[in-house]
Design a protein around this motif. Structure first.
Motif, PDB file in Angstrom:
ATOM      1  N   SER A   1       0.844  -1.436  -0.054  1.00  0.00           N
ATOM      2  CA  SER A   1       0.416   0.103  -0.071  1.00  0.00           C
ATOM      3  C   SER A   1       1.092   1.014  -0.080  1.00  0.00           C
ATOM      4  CB  SER A   1      -0.998  -0.345   1.241  1.00  0.00           C
ATOM      5  OG  SER A   1      -2.066  -0.601   0.559  1.00  0.00           O
TER       6      SER A   1
ATOM      7  N   LYS B   1      -9.066   8.559   0.650  1.00  0.00           N
ATOM      8  CA  LYS B   1      -9.761   7.956   0.084  1.00  0.00           C
ATOM      9  C   LYS B   1     -11.803   8.074  -0.288  1.00  0.00           C
ATOM     10  CE  LYS B   1      -8.775   3.840  -0.139  1.00  0.00           C
ATOM     11  NZ  LYS B   1      -7.473   3.254  -1.584  1.00  0.00           N
ATOM     12  N   GLY B   2     -11.395   9.155   0.328  1.00  0.00           N
ATOM     13  CA  GLY B   2     -13.377   9.679   0.231  1.00  0.00           C
ATOM     14  C   GLY B   2     -13.030  10.881   0.060  1.00  0.00           C
ATOM     15  N   PHE B   3     -13.965  11.691  -0.337  1.00  0.00           N
ATOM     16  CA  PHE B   3     -14.326  13.564  -0.395  1.00  0.00           C
ATOM     17  C   PHE B   3     -16.100  13.582  -0.424  1.00  0.00           C
ATOM     18  CE2 PHE B   3     -15.606  17.489  -2.124  1.00  0.00           C
ATOM     19  CZ  PHE B   3     -15.115  17.369  -1.011  1.00  0.00           C
TER      20      PHE B   3
ATOM     21  N   PHE C   1     -22.846  12.176   0.804  1.00  0.00           N
ATOM     22  CA  PHE C   1     -23.547  10.423   0.853  1.00  0.00           C
ATOM     23  C   PHE C   1     -24.712  10.002   1.565  1.00  0.00           C
ATOM     24  CE2 PHE C   1     -19.472   9.410  -0.654  1.00  0.00           C
ATOM     25  CZ  PHE C   1     -19.720   8.570  -1.922  1.00  0.00           C
TER      26      PHE C   1
ATOM     27  N   ALA D   1     -11.736  11.601   3.484  1.00  0.00           N
ATOM     28  CA  ALA D   1     -11.685  10.500   5.106  1.00  0.00           C
ATOM     29  C   ALA D   1     -10.542  10.103   4.296  1.00  0.00           C
ATOM     30  CB  ALA D   1     -12.163   8.286   3.765  1.00  0.00           C
TER      31      ALA D   1
ATOM     32  N   LYS E   1      -7.172   7.139   4.633  1.00  0.00           N
ATOM     33  CA  LYS E   1      -7.406   5.510   5.663  1.00  0.00           C
ATOM     34  C   LYS E   1      -6.021   5.578   6.360  1.00  0.00           C
ATOM     35  CE  LYS E   1      -3.112   4.525   2.640  1.00  0.00           C
ATOM     36  NZ  LYS E   1      -2.230   3.341   1.554  1.00  0.00           N
ATOM     37  N   PRO E   2      -5.672   3.724   7.342  1.00  0.00           N
ATOM     38  CA  PRO E   2      -4.458   4.284   8.424  1.00  0.00           C
ATOM     39  C   PRO E   2      -3.180   4.420   7.242  1.00  0.00           C
ATOM     40  CG  PRO E   2      -5.797   2.392   7.623  1.00  0.00           C
ATOM     41  CD  PRO E   2      -6.576   3.535   7.551  1.00  0.00           C
TER      42      PRO E   2
ATOM     43  N   HIS F   1      -6.848   8.175  -9.062  1.00  0.00           N
ATOM     44  CA  HIS F   1      -8.168   8.636  -7.948  1.00  0.00           C
ATOM     45  C   HIS F   1      -9.001  10.856  -8.243  1.00  0.00           C
ATOM     46  CE1 HIS F   1      -5.624   8.825  -5.117  1.00  0.00           C
ATOM     47  NE2 HIS F   1      -5.275   9.587  -4.699  1.00  0.00           N
TER      48      HIS F   1
ATOM     49  N   PHE G   1     -17.381  11.627  -3.735  1.00  0.00           N
ATOM     50  CA  PHE G   1     -16.315  10.308  -4.051  1.00  0.00           C
ATOM     51  C   PHE G   1     -16.127   9.548  -3.284  1.00  0.00           C
ATOM     52  CE2 PHE G   1     -12.345   9.104  -6.137  1.00  0.00           C
ATOM     53  CZ  PHE G   1     -13.005   8.684  -7.458  1.00  0.00           C
ATOM     54  N   GLU G   2     -15.520   8.445  -3.456  1.00  0.00           N
ATOM     55  CA  GLU G   2     -14.824   7.403  -2.524  1.00  0.00           C
ATOM     56  C   GLU G   2     -14.386   6.111  -3.639  1.00  0.00           C
ATOM     57  OE1 GLU G   2     -17.076   5.769   0.424  1.00  0.00           O
ATOM     58  OE2 GLU G   2     -18.225   4.805  -0.866  1.00  0.00           O
ATOM     59  N   TYR G   3     -12.841   5.900  -3.846  1.00  0.00           N
ATOM     60  CA  TYR G   3     -12.117   4.645  -4.279  1.00  0.00           C
ATOM     61  C   TYR G   3     -11.992   3.897  -3.315  1.00  0.00           C
ATOM     62  CZ  TYR G   3      -7.706   6.052  -3.848  1.00  0.00           C
ATOM     63  OH  TYR G   3      -6.547   6.394  -3.098  1.00  0.00           O
ATOM     64  N   GLY G   4     -11.806   2.912  -4.330  1.00  0.00           N
ATOM     65  CA  GLY G   4     -11.082   0.821  -2.999  1.00  0.00           C
ATOM     66  C   GLY G   4     -12.080   1.567  -2.021  1.00  0.00           C
ATOM     67  N   SER G   5     -11.545   1.591  -0.468  1.00  0.00           N
ATOM     68  CA  SER G   5     -12.273   1.291   0.516  1.00  0.00           C
ATOM     69  C   SER G   5     -13.125   2.471   1.230  1.00  0.00           C
ATOM     70  CB  SER G   5     -11.355   1.070   2.112  1.00  0.00           C
ATOM     71  OG  SER G   5     -10.210   2.043   2.329  1.00  0.00           O
ATOM     72  N   GLY G   6     -12.876   3.225   0.564  1.00  0.00           N
ATOM     73  CA  GLY G   6     -13.478   4.831   0.632  1.00  0.00           C
ATOM     74  C   GLY G   6     -13.768   4.959   2.514  1.00  0.00           C
ATOM     75  N   PHE G   7     -14.817   5.552   2.089  1.00  0.00           N
ATOM     76  CA  PHE G   7     -15.046   5.855   4.103  1.00  0.00           C
ATOM     77  C   PHE G   7     -15.237   4.927   4.945  1.00  0.00           C
ATOM     78  CE2 PHE G   7     -16.685   9.790   1.940  1.00  0.00           C
ATOM     79  CZ  PHE G   7     -16.138  11.167   2.748  1.00  0.00           C
TER      80      PHE G   7
ATOM     81  N   GLY H   1     -13.016   2.540   4.897  1.00  0.00           N
ATOM     82  CA  GLY H   1     -11.746   2.559   5.007  1.00  0.00           C
ATOM     83  C   GLY H   1     -10.830   3.147   6.394  1.00  0.00           C
TER      84      GLY H   1
ATOM     85  N   HIS I   1      -7.801  -2.886  -1.223  1.00  0.00           N
ATOM     86  CA  HIS I   1      -8.722  -2.108  -0.459  1.00  0.00           C
ATOM     87  C   HIS I   1      -8.018  -0.655  -1.004  1.00  0.00           C
ATOM     88  CE1 HIS I   1      -8.749  -5.026   3.238  1.00  0.00           C
ATOM     89  NE2 HIS I   1     -10.219  -4.539   3.259  1.00  0.00           N
ATOM     90  N   SER I   2      -6.445  -0.423  -1.707  1.00  0.00           N
ATOM     91  CA  SER I   2      -6.111   0.208  -2.834  1.00  0.00           C
ATOM     92  C   SER I   2      -7.578   0.489  -3.964  1.00  0.00           C
ATOM     93  CB  SER I   2      -5.213   0.170  -3.103  1.00  0.00           C
ATOM     94  OG  SER I   2      -4.335  -0.189  -1.858  1.00  0.00           O
ATOM     95  N   GLY I   3      -7.900   0.071  -4.244  1.00  0.00           N
ATOM     96  CA  GLY I   3      -8.669   0.006  -5.144  1.00  0.00           C
ATOM     97  C   GLY I   3      -7.603   0.294  -6.576  1.00  0.00           C
TER      98      GLY I   3
ATOM     99  N   ASN J   1     -17.928   5.132  -6.393  1.00  0.00           N
ATOM    100  CA  ASN J   1     -18.859   5.262  -5.644  1.00  0.00           C
ATOM    101  C   ASN J   1     -18.681   6.277  -5.823  1.00  0.00           C
ATOM    102  OD1 ASN J   1     -19.929   2.338  -5.429  1.00  0.00           O
ATOM    103  ND2 ASN J   1     -18.428   3.188  -3.213  1.00  0.00           N
ATOM    104  N   VAL J   2     -19.680   7.262  -6.810  1.00  0.00           N
ATOM    105  CA  VAL J   2     -20.119   8.767  -7.068  1.00  0.00           C
ATOM    106  C   VAL J   2     -21.979   8.827  -6.393  1.00  0.00           C
ATOM    107  CG1 VAL J   2     -20.659  10.028  -8.622  1.00  0.00           C
ATOM    108  CG2 VAL J   2     -18.809   7.684  -8.782  1.00  0.00           C
TER     109      VAL J   2
END
Lengths: 359, 359, 359, 359
Positions: free
Chosen positions: A104, A243-245, A251, A298, A300-301, B229, B245-251, B253, B279-281, B296-297
């Motif tokens: 990762s 990973k997200g916004f 959402f 968001a 990630k760890p 991303h 918007f989120e990708y891989g594990s997203g929120f 994660g 998880h990295s998408g 996801n959107v």
């Protein structure tokens, strides 16, 4: 060709984590903005390693030098260059990671992309690059202050511990009052517990940074592709580990009906146009409507953990990687000034862009 | 100055919802790509109004014309212009909305921005602009096919009805098999029920589009600001009604530990580098690693509802707005080809950018 | 990816000489600019073929259509699309040039570049593309008028016949008074003779367009790379058949001494800062100083001649090419509105850029 | 926002003449290019002050430091930062120029533009900025060498002394053989005389740099706005003191007829496509045709002269300015490596751009 951000208030960052220095050129900061080196340094101090026992214990003072563009305490309109030297970049031993593809991390993808990589730490993929963003953000933030705009990022979730209060009930002056940068002391204490537990288990944990921007006049943001929230989203997603916004209702808004989600307009007693609710997050059609802008990011760890992990080396062979060094068990507290900086850079750019939209 | 997207595979869209036409110039599509007008039309037909009784019943055929850049069935390297005429743009009556600031529309913000607006429907802020994106996306998709890359967007949530299966268990050939564009027939039926209920209540409902991109080689995406991303996020957030918007594990994660979230590398029997989890998408350090990319959107409910709503007019006075006309109760089914198009445009751009990264 | 010009007042042109249409998107024209279709058409009429017996006798009316961005007589801030249909694009016979590499045309270089070309006339390399520039230039010119800025291009040399008067002694209202667009009637008559002689010899002849821009405030142009004269130079050199550009003292200035060339500053009776001479051509350090801007643009003779020429085909074989059709014996008269348009576009862009240079 | 040049091989320069440093970020240099600090230093040494008694006697060693982007002797694909510290930037006395508007300098125009200026020497408008260009050009030149492309600039005119030989009769290896950088020793001697005379008269003199680029494959340059010669022109015109640019037949070509000017194609014995003459200067339709590219750049006399001059101060009052310090009587010899650098940067950019033009 992707080390620049912004169209008019434009930054270009450079530097590897273990090279001589990291830095930034800001091209497009208006002339006549008063700024001191101390203001820039203050922003960097919020991001600096070694602030507390829940961040990396590495000691780096991250002292900024101004190489150009500021003269007698004011910007001159020419490019502003800020540099932060890296500490002891020659003293490290990289033999344990030189050939490893750390899980990762970006070791493998950089190699696939360029056919080579700077294997000293994360090189260019390291979050150390964000030093440059925070330095540049200090100038953007100063510009925003001239317009009466404030930006307040804070930690709203760590692991499963979540701050559920509406932001209007928070005291932003308390963000730096604790080491996790959550303005609610009680929740902060629980978050700190989660980070300490992860740290003591030689592990890491993710979380969410929320951000509120207040005082933005109606009309900022550009139609179609450069919508205000689309640029905020890109800026945030470009920060390491994001990973997200989501903004406004985000959402959660997807399961609402239009009759519930729509924000009714009204005119207040001073004649200002406002909305009764703010599911729009202060942005409609990609353009600010004068209400508060708020969003969540968001994280990630952290990928670097101090436990042994299975992975492969650059010859494709299985190896066991043993993490070492001093790393953050949770990136959230130090991510707060980075979110602040990127948000300020986005808004500063749109402030300038709006200047040319009308005859 | 924000009607363009992409750095090398660059599109510029134009047109208002009720002006003469909408269209796009694609500047940077490589020469020699075979493309027919039918392929472009096919993409537009997936987005067209009037497809089913859960979308707007407006009948518009959205027929595309090629004005430049394609000669004898192949792109020539010069700018490709695609135009779709609007239907009956003179026959409408806008008196009910000419002075209204519709809730959660862009009427107010455009006026604040430009001092004026085209009050015929949404003008430039209308989702009709996405006709241009879908037309351009057809060329990007064709380029991706040459590289063996597939893009599959589908509806994964409507209101509270959520498709919980992992995408690997879905049959993407079934996406267009039902009118809501969810490849799981059973869930699709429930989603359709939710949309019909909203429609019958003169209301609207939101949802989520998920997207899976397969066959992307390792190495696409650019470090620092133009992470793969981050561009996908900006592209998606620039679509009308998108809130997150989120990708891989997203929120999800954010509440994981590093030891759990990290994707271990291994070498498979054919010598390919892969990860045991994803998880990295499919993206590490902003660069593709060869695994599936998925994201996801979030779409809010459509703002135009057929119920009366309280709002103000452009004099700041309270008014009651009575929606009328033929509108989508749920934007999700027609959003699928738009997500496909924007994803294809992002990947096409990075395919070209990767061509110049190595000596 | 090179069909756009301008940073803030940005145009993107499209179209091949014998395709369905040529046109332009203007993205960044400020909202609220009053403009009529007649004003745009007037600019195009100055460039139109068939104006006189010393230009091509082809009859094309070049009627412009507005597809977007102008509403109720004003720009709205959204992209402005202008289209001019090509006449009879299906009726031509290209068999004599389909495989030929015409001398000093772009047939060979386009093929080398793209592996293919649109062999109908010059395709994208044709000067017909400048229709789009002139249409866009009409909007830029209108913006300049709001600032009190005038642009006057005129023919100052044809073959060896040269207008030697200083521009301050010319009456710019006479530029269109004769068919060669030289404001000095006597010199114009001699120029016309040179063109007629070339035409009658089935040959072509080159010349120089000079241009004077007056009323530009001090402070336009950007330091270092986007100097005002560097952008003017690029804009002019991008016009078909241009071989050189010089401003102010130009090539003659190279043999002067500094003591002679330097322009002394003084303050006039109204308190305005002026220079006693203007070898600088109104630009110092790349930035306007408020004095007149003037420059010269060299045009080579038109490459299409009606004499037989030796060349090769795309198989590399020697062929004799017999020119036919109706072509300009001298491009200069019709180049004047193109130089006007490009100059206006450059200045308009810098007017907008200057709006963001100071706090 | 104008301190960057290039689209894919992109440089951004920074620094004032008397600030701490000048430097450059190169973003887009392909990974894997071998380069040593000595190669960069060598280019800078050609531009350095104090080379001879006909340039400024200031002694500055202009030692370059690499801050990022080069690792183990190769570029890594990440931004390359090169910095040159300025010497003794605190020791100067600017009292004689702090409030003066020096004739034909940028003091007045910068003040008009930004409302302020860095009055230490020329600040950002100083030709010291070209240190950054030359450093970046060394990388571009190295890339060109990998493609077998050579760039040779030389002085072809000083004052009225003009080198009239065709470039094919010159020995480019002799360019650095004399202090004026004219490869013809006899003409060089006369040029040196002209410079010495100007110097001894406390005056300055202008001249022309010519440049020949050989080995460029057919197909470089982009249609319409970014024509190869338009970018060369902009690049050259962006160099301090440049007043004009012409390529191929240039201004002399305007009095030629088409039948004389057209370059006939033929196929040579090895099957290569060539032209019998090269009035096109190796460029047709803005795209290279494989023949030699050649152009001329006009430089005005240096504005700083050591004679007293009449001018005004920033209060608009008449003053007498007495030049002092150590300045170049003629900029030409030191301009040669700058022209080389900018030409190399233009070609490098087009080399990369051509990589994405075909499927």
């Amino acid at each position: 060709m992707s080390n620049s951000y912004g169209k008019l208030f434009k930054i270009t960052t450079f530097g590897e984590s273990h090279g001589p220095a990291v830095g930034v050129i800001i091209d497009g900061c208006p002339a006549g903005l008063e700024i001191s080196v101390e203001e820039i340094q203050h922003a960097l101090d919020r991001r600096r390693p070694g602030q507390s026992d829940i961040t990396t214990p590495r000691k780096e003072e991250d002292k900024v030098t101004i190489l150009s563009g500021i003269f007698e305490g004011k910007t001159t309109g020419t490019p502003i260059t800020l540099v932060v030297n890296n500490k002891d970049q020659h003293s490290h031993d990289y033999s344990h990671i030189q050939h490893a593809y750390r899980p990762s991390h970006a070791d493998y993808t950089y190699t696939a992309k360029y056919g080579t990589r700077d294997y000293r730490g994360g090189g260019r993929s390291s979050a150390r690059e964000t030093v440059a963003r925070v330095a540049a953000g200090a100038l953007a933030m100063k510009l925003l202050q001239n317009y009466g705009i404030s930006v307040n990022a804070f930690v709203s979730q760590v692991g499963k511990v979540k701050l559920r209060k509406h932001y209007s009930k928070l005291d932003f002056s308390k963000i730096d009052a604790n080491k996790v940068r959550c303005p609610d002391g009680k929740i902060a204490a629980r978050m700190i517990g989660v980070v300490e537990e992860a740290r003591d288990n030689l592990d890491t944990i993710g979380g969410v940074v929320s951000c509120v921007i207040q005082g933005v006049p109606a009309g900022l943001g550009e139609p179609v592709f450069d919508k205000l929230h689309a640029e905020l989203g890109k800026a945030m997603l470009s920060i390491n580990a994001v990973k997200g916004f989501e903004y406004g209702s985000g959402f959660e808004g997807v399961s609402m009906h239009g009759s519930e989600h729509n924000d009714q307009f009204y005119t207040d007693n001073e004649g200002n146009i406002k909305t009764r609710t703010n599911h729009s997050g202060g942005i409609q059609g990609g353009i600010s409507n004068g209400q508060d802008i708020y969003f969540n990011v968001a994280f990630k760890p952290v990928a670097t953990i101090l436990q042994p992990q299975q992975t492969i080396n650059d010859a494709g062979e299985d190896i066991t990687l043993q993490g070492k060094g001093r790393h953050d068990p949770c990136v959230l507290p130090r991510a707060v000034p980075i979110v602040d900086a990127m948000a300020a850079l986005v808004i500063a750019d749109f402030l300038l862009r709006q200047k040319v939209n009308k005859v």
